[in-house]
Scaffold this active site. Structure first.
Site, mmCIF file in Angstrom:
data_model
loop_
_atom_site.group_PDB
_atom_site.id
_atom_site.type_symbol
_atom_site.label_atom_id
_atom_site.label_comp_id
_atom_site.label_asym_id
_atom_site.label_seq_id
_atom_site.Cartn_x
_atom_site.Cartn_y
_atom_site.Cartn_z
ATOM 1 N N TYR A 1 -3.720 4.058 -12.003
ATOM 2 C CA TYR A 1 -3.149 2.832 -12.563
ATOM 3 C C TYR A 1 -2.530 1.926 -11.515
ATOM 4 O O TYR A 1 -2.484 0.719 -11.687
ATOM 5 C CB TYR A 1 -2.062 3.180 -13.597
ATOM 6 N N THR A 2 -2.025 2.496 -10.444
ATOM 7 C CA THR A 2 -1.307 1.687 -9.455
ATOM 8 C C THR A 2 -2.252 1.172 -8.382
ATOM 9 O O THR A 2 -3.329 1.718 -8.150
ATOM 10 C CB THR A 2 -0.192 2.504 -8.780
#
Length: 750
Positions: free
Chosen positions: A127-128
Site C-alpha cells: 500500500y505504501t
C-alpha cells in the site's frame, strides 16, 4: 533383492561435537556482529539499511523522482542483495522513513508509515510508496566516482558497495540501535550543524580535546522537542567512555490553571502516557487531578491536558510526581559500539569516532580525486592522439583506406598508443572538421588546468583537508537545521509519598490496652467514651492529620509506623496491631505518637538513660519495626515527650525515691537509635535489683510550671523554684519535700 551399503568412513571428516558447535556458534556470532546488528563508522548504516538505500538509488528513486510501491524496493533488496525476511527488511525501511524515529530520514514515504503513538501501525508494503529523501544525497552522490570498494552479492552475480561514501558522519547524525551476540549498540542522534562544526574543529586543530569538541556538540539531539535533562558533566562522561544513560523529560506549560503537555520524550507513546496517568487516577493515587484529555491533532501532534482539582494544587509538585511515575521522563542507554575502519567492533569515545570518520572521509575524497585525475589523464591522452590525427589528416585517411591493418600502421607511423589508435579509428569523419582543432585544444587546456589542480590537491594533505572542510560546511548549510531537543539541567523528579496524596484531615488515633487501634475524624472525639471489646479498655490516644504516619512503641523498645489514613474507622473496635505488625514475642504496645518528620522528642527508659530523636527516625516501613531504644535488663520504655526548642528547653527527671534532677535538653545526644546517655544517677546495684527507677520525666520551657502528683497531693514548682534541683546531666539529683517521696506522675503547665 539385497541392497548393500558402504559403511566405511573414508573421506569423512571427524570432529568432536564440542568443537563443531563452538566453531559454528562463533561463526554465527561474527556474522550477526559484522553483517547484521552493528553499524559501520563510515556511513553509519547496518547492511540491510545500506542495501535498501543502494537498491533505491539503482531504481532511480531519488528525491526528484516519483514515488514507487515499497514492495518494489523490498523485492529488489531481497532478490539482489539481502536474502532475508521481507517483513524485517520493510520494517528497516519504515524506520528510515519515520521523522519521529530518524533525526534525518533517509526515505521519503507516501501513505501510512506509522505514528508516534504506535510506530508499528504502518500499512503493508503493497500500500505504501517511497523514494529517497533529499538527505540521502549525502550518502550516494559520490557512489560512482571510484570512492567505494565493491563486493559480490550473496550469489556472486552482481556487486554491491561495502560502505557508502558518506559526506557527513551519518552514524552520529541519525544514531542507531542493535543487539548482536554478546554485544549491543545504542548511538544517540545528534544535530548536523553541531557535528559538522566539531569535524571542522578537528580538521583545523587535530589536537583539540574532547572538552573542546563538546563546546560544539552540546549533547544528543533527538527528533523530538522534549528536554534532555542530563547534566552537562554527565554527558561529558558519556562521551569520554562511550557508555552511559541519558534522561529526557516532557515539556509542559500551565494554561489557565490546566497543565498542557506539548512534547514527549523520544519514542514515548502519548496514548501510553495517558493510560499510565488514568490508571493512577482510577487507583485514587492522583486525588489532585480532576480530568485528563487528549487534544492531539494534525496541527498539534502532542497536546495532553491535565486538569487539576483546584487552583490550590501545585502543578510543579504534580508534574514532578508524574515525571517520576510515568514515561513523561524516560532514560536512554548510550553504548557507542561500532565497527571501525579496521573492521573490528569497539566502543569508541566521541572524539575517536569523529577522528576516525575524518580519516574515512579524507580517504574517500582522495579516492574521488584520484578517480577523476585518472579520467582526466586518460582523456588528455586520447585528445593528444586525436590532435596528431587531425594535424596529419590526409595521411591518416590514406592509411585507413589502403592498409589491411591500419591500427598497427598508425601506431608505428605516429608513435601513438594502442588506446589512441582505437580512439582515432572509432572517430567519425564529421568530428575532423576544421573547427575541431580549436575545440580539441580548448578541451586540452581545461583538462590540463583541472589535472594540475587535482595533482596539487592530492599532493598536499593540507589542501585535501581544506577541501574536506569546505564540503562539510557546504553540506551543513544545505542539510542542517536548528537543534530540536533543548539541553536543560533539571533536578531529579520525586514521586509524591502516599501521605502527600491523602487529604490532611484532622484525626484522633486511639489505642486500647490490648493493642487494638482505630482512627476517628476530628479532634473532638472522646476516646474514653468509645466501646471496647470485653476485657479491653482505653490506653492512649493521639491527635494528628490523616496524611501523617502513626508511630507505635512496644515494651521491647522497638518502633513501628503505619499511615494514619489506612487505620480502621472508630465506629467499630478497630483491629489488632499484631495483625499488621510483628513485635517480638511477649512484647506489648506501650505508646502511640503522631510526630512530624522534623519533630524532636526525648526517648527515656526507666533505667535512667535517654536521647533526643526525630519523628522521621522513629518511623519504620518494616513490619518488624526498628530497634529504637536499647533497654537494660528489666527496664521499661517511658512515653516520649515533645521538644519544642532544643536549645532552650529543660528536662526534669524524677525517680521513685523522690529525687528530682533538672538540666538542659541540649545536654542530651541526638541519635536515631541506641541506649542514650545517663540522665540521673541511679546506683548500679539498685537499678539492677529494680529498687530505684525513673517514674517520669517532663520537658520544660523556661516559663513553664512543673506539677508533681503524689497520691492526692500536688506540688507546683515554677521555673525559679527549680534552681535547687538543677545540675549536670547524670548527677544524683536532690530530694523532694516530705510527702513527695513517692511521686506518681508529673506534668507541665504553661
Amino acid at each position: 533383492m539385497t541392497q548393500s551399503y558402504d559403511l566405511s568412513l573414508e573421506g569423512v571428516e571427524r570432529r568432536s561435537m564440542a568443537e563443531f558447535t563452538e566453531q559454528a556458534y562463533l561463526n554465527y556470532s561474527m556474522y550477526v556482529i559484522m553483517d547484521r546488528a552493528l553499524p559501520h563508522i563510515g556511513d553509519g548504516l547496518k547492511p540491510v539499511q545500506r542495501r535498501i538505500v543502494y537498491a533505491m538509488s539503482e531504481l532511480n528513486l531519488d528525491a526528484d523522482s516519483k514515488h514507487k510501491k515499497s514492495a518494489r524496493t523490498v523485492g529488489d533488496v531481497l532478490g539482489k542483495y539481502h536474502p532475508h525476511g521481507d517483513i524485517a527488511c520493510y520494517e528497516a525501511m519504515v524506520l528510515m522513513a519515520q521523522p519521529f524515529s530518524y533525526r534525518y530520514p533517509l526515505v521519503d514515504g507516501q501513505g501510512n508509515w506509522g505514528a508516534p503513538d504506535d510506530p508499528k501501525s504502518f500499512a503493508a508494503m503493497r500500500y505504501t510508496e517511497a523514494r529517497l529523501a533529499r538527505y540521502s544525497e549525502v550518502l550516494l552522490t559520490e557512489l560512482g566516482q571510484g570512492t567505494v570498494d565493491w563486493i559480490p552479492n550473496f550469489d556472486g552475480t552482481m556487486n554491491e558497495p561495502a560502505v557508502l561514501p558518506a559526506r557527513l558522519p551519518n552514524l552520529l547524525l541519525n544514531g542507531t540501535t542493535g543487539i548482536a551476540v554478546g554485544m549491543a549498540t545504542d548511538v544517540p542522534p545528534h544535530n548536523l550543524r553541531e557535528v559538522a562544526a566539531a569535524c571542522v574543529l578537528l580538521l583545523d586543530k587535530p589536537k583539540s580535546t574532547l572538552e573542546d569538541v563538546c563546546e560544539h556538540i552540546q549533547g544528543p539531539d533527538y527528533p523530538t522537542d522534549a528536554e534532555i535533562i542530563t547534566p552537562r558533566a554527565d554527558i561529558l562522561k558519556i562521551y569520554q567512555s562511550g557508555r552511559g544513560s541519558l534522561r529526557m523529560r516532557a515539556i509542559y506549560h500551565v494554561d489557565d490553571g490546566d497543565v498542557v503537555i506539548t512534547a514527549l520524550p523520544h519514542q514515548v507513546s502519548g496514548a501510553k502516557v495517558i493510560e499510565q496517568i488514568a490508571a493512577q487516577m482510577q487507583a485514587k493515587k492522583l486525588p489532585m487531578v480532576a480530568d485528563l484529555r487528549d487534544e492531539s491533532d494534525h496541527e498539534n501532534p502532542c497536546r495532553i491536558v491535565i486538569i487539576p482539582r483546584s487552583n490550590r494544587v501545585s502543578t510543579t509538585e504534580l508534574m514532578q510526581h508524574l515525571f517520576a511515575t510515568t514515561d513523561l521522563e524516560s532514560s536512554y542507554r548510550v553504548n557507542t559500539n561500532v565497527i571501525g575502519l579496521d573492521g573490528r567492533p569497539q566502543v569508541k569515545d566521541l572524539r575517536s569516532m569523529l577522528m576516525e570518520w575524518l580519516v574515512f572521509r579524507v580517504d574517500t575524497i582522495r579516492k574521488r580525486l584520484q578517480f577523476r585525475l585518472d579520467r582526466v589523464e586518460k582523456r588528455l591522452h586520447l585528445l593528444e592522439g586525436l590532435l596528431i590525427a587531425f594535424l596529419n589528416l590526409d595521411e591518416v585517411i590514406e592509411i585507413i583506406r589502403n592498409e589491411e591493418h591500419p591500427k598497427a600502421v598508425l601506431m608505428e607511423r605516429f608513435g601513438i598508443s594502442d588506446t589512441q589508435a582505437d580512439y582515432i579509428l572509432d572517430t567519425r569523419l564529421r568530428q575532423l572538421a576544421r573547427l575541431e582543432e580549436m575545440k580539441i585544444r580548448g578541451e586540452q587546456d581545461e583538462l590540463a588546468k583541472e589535472q594540475a589542480e587535482l595533482q596539487a590537491l592530492l599532493g598536499s594533505e593540507a589542501k585535501l583537508k581544506r577541501l574536506v572542510r569546505k564540503e562539510l560546511l557546504a553540506d551543513a548549510k544545505t542539510y542542517g537545521d536548528e537543534r530540536r531537543s533543548p539541553l536543560v539541567e533539571r533536578g531529579e523528579a520525586r514521586a509524591l509519598a502516599e501521605t502527600d496524596l491523602v487529604p490532611a484531615e484532622p484525626v484522633t488515633v486511639v489505642m486500647s490496652e490490648q493493642g487494638w487501634v482505630r482512627s476517628g475524624r476530628g479532634h473532638e472525639l472522646d476516646p474514653t467514651g468509645l466501646s471496647y471489646k470485653a476485657g479491653d479498655g482505653f490506653k492512649q490516644a493521639v491527635q494528628g492529620r490523616s496524611n501523617q504516619f502513626v508511630v507505635f512503641i512496644d515494651s521491647a523498645g522497638r518502633s513501628y509506623s503505619l499511615p494514619a489514613h489506612t487505620l480502621p474507622a472508630a465506629r467499630g473496635h478497630g483491629e489488632p496491631l499484631s495483625g499488621r505488625l510483628s513485635p517480638p514475642a511477649g512484647a506489648t504496645f506501650e505508646c502511640v505518637l503522631m510526630p512530624s518528620d522534623e519533630q524532636q522528642m526525648v526517648m527515656v527508659s526507666d533505667a535512667g538513660y535517654g536521647f533526643v530523636v526525630t519523628g522521621a527516625d522513629m518511623q519504620s516501613k518494616n513490619k518488624a519495626g526498628k530497634a529504637l531504644i536499647t533497654l537494660p535488663k528489666a527496664a521499661r520504655v517511658l512515653p516520649p515527650q515533645v521538644v519544642n526548642d532544643f536549645a532552650e528547653d529543660w528536662l526534669a527527671v524524677v525517680t521513685n525515691e523522690g529525687r528530682l534532677l533538672v538540666f538542659k535538653v541540649a545536654d542530651l545526644p541526638q541519635l536515631s537509635r541506641g541506649k542514650g546517655n545517663k540522665l540521673i544517677g541511679i546506683p548500679t546495684d539498685r537499678a539492677a535489683k529494680r529498687e530505684e527507677w525513673v517514674v517520669g520525666f517532663a520537658v520544660l520551657a523556661p516559663q513553664a510550671t512543673l506539677v508533681l502528683v503524689a497520691g492526692k497531693r500536688t506540688l507546683s514548682l515554677k521555673f525559679t523554684d527549680l534552681e535547687h534541683y538543677q545540675g549536670e546531666r547524670g548527677r544524683r539529683g536532690n530530694k523532694l519535700p516530705r510527702g513527695f517521696q513517692r511521686v506518681d506522675a508529673l506534668h507541665v503547665e504553661l
